[in-house]
Design a protein around this motif. Structure first.
Motif, PDB file in Angstrom:
ATOM      1  N   PHE A 162       0.834  -1.191   0.000  1.00  0.00           N
ATOM      2  CA  PHE A 162       0.000   0.000   0.000  1.00  0.00           C
ATOM      3  C   PHE A 162       0.873   1.246   0.000  1.00  0.00           C
ATOM      4  CE2 PHE A 162      -3.191  -2.887   1.991  1.00  0.00           C
ATOM      5  CZ  PHE A 162      -4.144  -2.782   0.998  1.00  0.00           C
ATOM      6  N   ALA A 163       0.404   2.291  -0.659  1.00  0.00           N
ATOM      7  CA  ALA A 163       1.180   3.533  -0.729  1.00  0.00           C
ATOM      8  C   ALA A 163       1.169   4.269   0.607  1.00  0.00           C
ATOM      9  CB  ALA A 163       0.620   4.433  -1.822  1.00  0.00           C
ATOM     10  N   ILE A 194      -4.569   9.220   8.791  1.00  0.00           N
ATOM     11  CA  ILE A 194      -4.958  10.039   9.939  1.00  0.00           C
ATOM     12  C   ILE A 194      -4.440  11.463   9.767  1.00  0.00           C
ATOM     13  CG2 ILE A 194      -4.596  10.375  12.418  1.00  0.00           C
ATOM     14  CD1 ILE A 194      -4.633   7.274  12.647  1.00  0.00           C
ATOM     15  N   LEU A 195      -3.188  11.600   9.331  1.00  0.00           N
ATOM     16  CA  LEU A 195      -2.622  12.929   9.103  1.00  0.00           C
ATOM     17  C   LEU A 195      -3.348  13.658   7.978  1.00  0.00           C
ATOM     18  CD1 LEU A 195       1.177  12.111   9.432  1.00  0.00           C
ATOM     19  CD2 LEU A 195      -0.258  13.299  11.090  1.00  0.00           C
ATOM     20  N   LEU A 196      -3.741  12.932   6.923  1.00  0.00           N
ATOM     21  CA  LEU A 196      -4.500  13.543   5.835  1.00  0.00           C
ATOM     22  C   LEU A 196      -5.854  14.056   6.322  1.00  0.00           C
ATOM     23  CD1 LEU A 196      -3.844  11.170   2.819  1.00  0.00           C
ATOM     24  CD2 LEU A 196      -3.455  13.616   2.870  1.00  0.00           C
ATOM     25  N   PHE A 245      -3.020  22.950   4.178  1.00  0.00           N
ATOM     26  CA  PHE A 245      -2.423  22.486   2.924  1.00  0.00           C
ATOM     27  C   PHE A 245      -1.002  21.982   3.147  1.00  0.00           C
ATOM     28  CE2 PHE A 245      -5.698  25.147   0.755  1.00  0.00           C
ATOM     29  CZ  PHE A 245      -6.260  24.138  -0.004  1.00  0.00           C
ATOM     30  N   LEU A 246      -0.234  22.693   3.958  1.00  0.00           N
ATOM     31  CA  LEU A 246       1.118  22.229   4.275  1.00  0.00           C
ATOM     32  C   LEU A 246       1.077  20.898   5.013  1.00  0.00           C
ATOM     33  CD1 LEU A 246       2.954  25.500   5.364  1.00  0.00           C
ATOM     34  CD2 LEU A 246       3.161  24.264   3.212  1.00  0.00           C
ATOM     35  N   PHE A 247       0.114  20.753   5.914  1.00  0.00           N
ATOM     36  CA  PHE A 247      -0.024  19.512   6.677  1.00  0.00           C
ATOM     37  C   PHE A 247      -0.406  18.354   5.764  1.00  0.00           C
ATOM     38  CE2 PHE A 247      -1.546  16.716  10.054  1.00  0.00           C
ATOM     39  CZ  PHE A 247      -0.576  16.935  11.008  1.00  0.00           C
ATOM     40  N   PHE A 251       2.704  17.309   4.005  1.00  0.00           N
ATOM     41  CA  PHE A 251       3.509  16.537   4.944  1.00  0.00           C
ATOM     42  C   PHE A 251       2.954  15.127   5.095  1.00  0.00           C
ATOM     43  CE2 PHE A 251       3.892  15.010   9.340  1.00  0.00           C
ATOM     44  CZ  PHE A 251       5.270  14.815   9.389  1.00  0.00           C
ATOM     45  N   ALA A 252       1.636  14.993   5.185  1.00  0.00           N
ATOM     46  CA  ALA A 252       1.009  13.682   5.369  1.00  0.00           C
ATOM     47  C   ALA A 252       1.262  12.774   4.167  1.00  0.00           C
ATOM     48  CB  ALA A 252      -0.491  13.843   5.596  1.00  0.00           C
ATOM     49  N   ILE A 253       1.295  13.360   2.979  1.00  0.00           N
ATOM     50  CA  ILE A 253       1.559  12.567   1.779  1.00  0.00           C
ATOM     51  C   ILE A 253       3.022  12.118   1.745  1.00  0.00           C
ATOM     52  CG2 ILE A 253       1.719  12.683  -0.740  1.00  0.00           C
ATOM     53  CD1 ILE A 253      -0.771  14.512  -0.620  1.00  0.00           C
ATOM     54  N   MET A 254       3.919  12.992   2.147  1.00  0.00           N
ATOM     55  CA  MET A 254       5.351  12.689   2.090  1.00  0.00           C
ATOM     56  C   MET A 254       5.832  11.839   3.266  1.00  0.00           C
ATOM     57  SD  MET A 254       6.302  14.378  -0.616  1.00  0.00           S
ATOM     58  CE  MET A 254       7.973  14.943  -0.578  1.00  0.00           C
TER      59      MET A 254
END
Length: 80
Positions: A6-7, A14-16, A61-63, A66-69
């Protein structure tokens, strides 16, 4: 299915969700009555609508970025 394929992990989701909630909160804070030709609404220039809400949206948006990275530590990485 193997979870390692999974990616995103559970932490990423949760962060997203936290980031999207911050963006939605920012847009809600931006809302309010608008001005018309007949009536000027001075609230459109309030601190909440001009400074606070865009700052919360930007932080959201910054968060989300960060959640994606974000790549959490795997149990296999901790054992090595």
């Amino acid at each position: 299915m193997d979870k390692s394929k999974f990616a995103f992990s559970k932490q990423n989701y949760i962060l997203l969700i936290i980031g999207v909630a911050a963006i939605v909160l920012g847009f809600i804070l931006m809302g309010g009555p608008g001005s018309t030709e007949a009536h000027f609404e001075p609230d459109i220039f309030s601190f909440r609508r001009i400074k606070l809400a865009p700052a919360i949206c930007f932080t959201g948006f910054l968060f989300v970025i960060f959640a994606i990275m974000y790549k959490g530590k795997n149990k296999q990485d901790q054992q090595k």
